[in-house]
Every structure is written in structure tokens, then in C-alpha cells.
Design a protein around this motif. Structure first.
Motif: not given
Length: 313
Positions: A255-257, A261, A295, A297
């Protein structure tokens, strides 16, 4: 932080509650690990009918060693040492399965589920049990969801409302204002009757809030050992902690996001921990971090707010 306070040379009640104060089950898990390594017996409990909504905290069916099922009700139990005042030498322990040290015979435990109602009466019962047992000090264990990376050591914030404890141990006074959990109510009632308290809060990464965090359990156990002359066996916690971290690493790799993070959290944490970091540099780094998390997160996940915001010990 060193233990220079005579308060923690006497009878100490270590408290944890499942629920709002127990992100990643870290606080309750730490007290369970302590209970498993001590020779303790229950000496007081509350009537669950008075304090729990069973549609919210449901009883569970569990099997015993003989395969028979029985109901386990939510509640709170105080445990006392079988042999008060005893000292256990590490060399006397076979297999390293039992806690050792001069503080072993002075450790009392309170483990329970946060009640649904009648908090004042609930707390009153527990404080009465503490007074009847001659408790000299209370250590409150909690864990909170926070914007911290799983790849770094778990932060444990230590604080006290008691001026003498703050002076003796060099810890801070909490400054949080807002909604609280049962730990704060118990702590307030204890101070009101003259029992000094100390709070230990572990920070659990909010992006893995659905799973137990053995790494946070270990952090609380290690901090507790610094306060009390007791060595607590780790059991499977070290291996479980490594597996927990590796499992999250594997998720982030796909999961790149999430990976990006976590990297932001690592940069922010490393800035705070760096020896050359000034207060202004730390503030600037966190301002940049807060702008990056626009965003959403950085949300704390399930909304179970802590009694303390994240602070580094």
C-alpha cells in the motif's frame, strides 16, 4: 526517570480497564501479563448488574480446561498477593515464569471493563477496597490511539496530579482538558482520599487500531519496572511484538499511501528524538506534518479519545 519516591516502596495497586482507555488492548494486556507472573488471589469484585449495560458489554461463553462452557460477565476484580511483603529472588524462580524483586509482595492489581453507568458508585467501591488493603499508591495504565509510527519505540507518557510524586519522580502534571475515561475518575477519587497516583499512557499507532499491540504492552511493562523493584517475565510478548511489526510492514509494502504516511510519521518522530533538535525545530516539523495530513489520514480511527494527548516521555 528514577524511582526515588518512598510511595512506590509500599503497597501499589496497578490498574487497567478494557474499553475507552485501552487502545490495542495494551493496558489490559500488560496487567494480564503481570497477573500471570504473580501469585495473586481475588479479594474484591463488583456486582456487574449495577454497573454494566449487557447489550453494550455482553457476557461471553468460554470453555474451561475440561471443555465445559461457562458465562463470563464483565466486571472489575482486585487481586492481592498470596504472600504480602515477600521478596522473590530471580535465582529462586524456575524457568523465569514468575515476577521477581522486592516489590513482588507489594503488588496489587485491578483489572476490569470500563462500566456503562454509575461511575461514582463504581469508583467508590474500588477506592474502599484499596483503602481496606492499605494501598500506598496507585499506578494507572492506559493506552491511546496516536499519530505515531509502528517502526519506532512506543512512547509512554508519565504524569501525576500529585505534587509530591511529580517532585520525587520528575514527571509532568497532565494538562489535558476534555472528555475522560474511568481511569481519570479513579485517579481523582484516589487523590481525594490521600492515595497518590501516577498515570502511564502508551501511544498506539492509530492506523492499526483493530489489532492488539504487544509492542505497546511491552512498553508499559518496561516503564512499570522502572518505577517498582520488580522484574516481569516477557513470555511470548517479545516474539509477538516482532511479528506484529513485521505484519504491518507487509501491509505497508502493498500500500503506497500507507507506506508514505508511515514515512511521514517516522520523520516527525525522528525530529523530536534527535539530540540536536531545538524546540523551534520540533514545532516547525510538526506544523509541516499537520499541513501534510490535511487529507484526513491523521484521524484517530475509532474515536476512542485518550485521557492524554500524545507526548514523548
Amino acid at each position: 526517570m528514577s524511582n526515588d519516591s518512598g510511595i512506590f516502596d509500599g503497597r501499589i495497586l496497578v490498574v487497567a480497564f478494557e474499553g475507552w482507555n485501552d487502545a490495542g488492548e495494551a493496558a489490559s494486556g500488560a496487567v494480564r501479563a503481570l497477573k500471570d507472573s504473580l501469585d495473586v488471589v481475588p479479594i474484591a469484585s463488583i456486582d456487574p448488574e449495577l454497573y454494566y449495560d449487557f447489550q453494550f458489554n455482553r457476557p461471553v461463553l468460554a470453555g474451561d480446561d475440561d471443555g465445559r462452557r461457562q458465562l463470563e460477565w464483565p466486571g472489575a476484580v482486585v487481586y492481592a498477593p498470596v504472600s504480602p511483603g515477600i521478596r522473590v529472588d530471580p535465582l529462586d524462580d524456575d524457568g523465569g515464569m514468575h515476577a521477581a524483586g522486592s516489590g513482588v509482595g507489594n503488588l496489587y492489581l485491578l483489572l476490569g471493563t470500563e462500566p456503562s453507568r454509575s461511575w461514582k458508585a463504581f469508583t467508590g467501591e474500588l477506592i474502599d477496597a484499596a483503602l481496606a488493603s492499605g494501598i500506598d499508591g496507585i499506578v494507572l495504565l492506559g493506552s491511546m490511539l496516536a499519530d505515531v509510527p509502528h517502526t519506532r519505540p512506543i512512547s509512554v507518557f508519565v504524569s501525576s496530579e500529585n505534587p509530591q510524586v511529580r517532585s520525587d519522580l520528575g514527571v509532568e502534571r497532565p494538562t489535558y482538558e476534555g472528555p475522560v475515561g474511568i481511569l481519570s475518575v479513579v485517579g481523582d477519587a484516589a487523590e481525594a482520599v490521600g492515595i497518590p497516583t501516577l498515570a502511564l499512557w502508551a501511544s498506539v499507532p492509530h492506523y492499526v487500531h483493530n489489532s492488539p499491540s504487544p509492542k505497546a504492552m511491552l512498553a508499559l511493562i518496561e516503564k512499570l519496572e522502572q518505577l517498582i523493584d520488580v522484574t516481569i517475565p516477557r513470555g511470548d510478548l517479545v516474539a509477538d511484538s516482532a511479528a506484529w511489526e513485521s505484519g504491518i510492514d507487509a501491509l505497508a509494502a502493498d500500500d503506497e499511501d500507507m507506506a508514505a504516511y508511515i514515512e511521514q510519521l517516522e520523520q516527525a518522530r525522528d525530529t523530536v528524538d534527535s539530540p540536536e533538535a531545538s524546540g523551534e525545530a520540533i514545532a516547525q516539523e510538526f506544523e509541516r506534518y499537520l499541513r501534510r495530513r490535511g487529507d484526513g489520514r491523521g484521524d484517530k480511527g475509532d474515536g476512542r479519545g485518550p485521557d492524554e494527548p500524545w507526548r514523548r516521555d
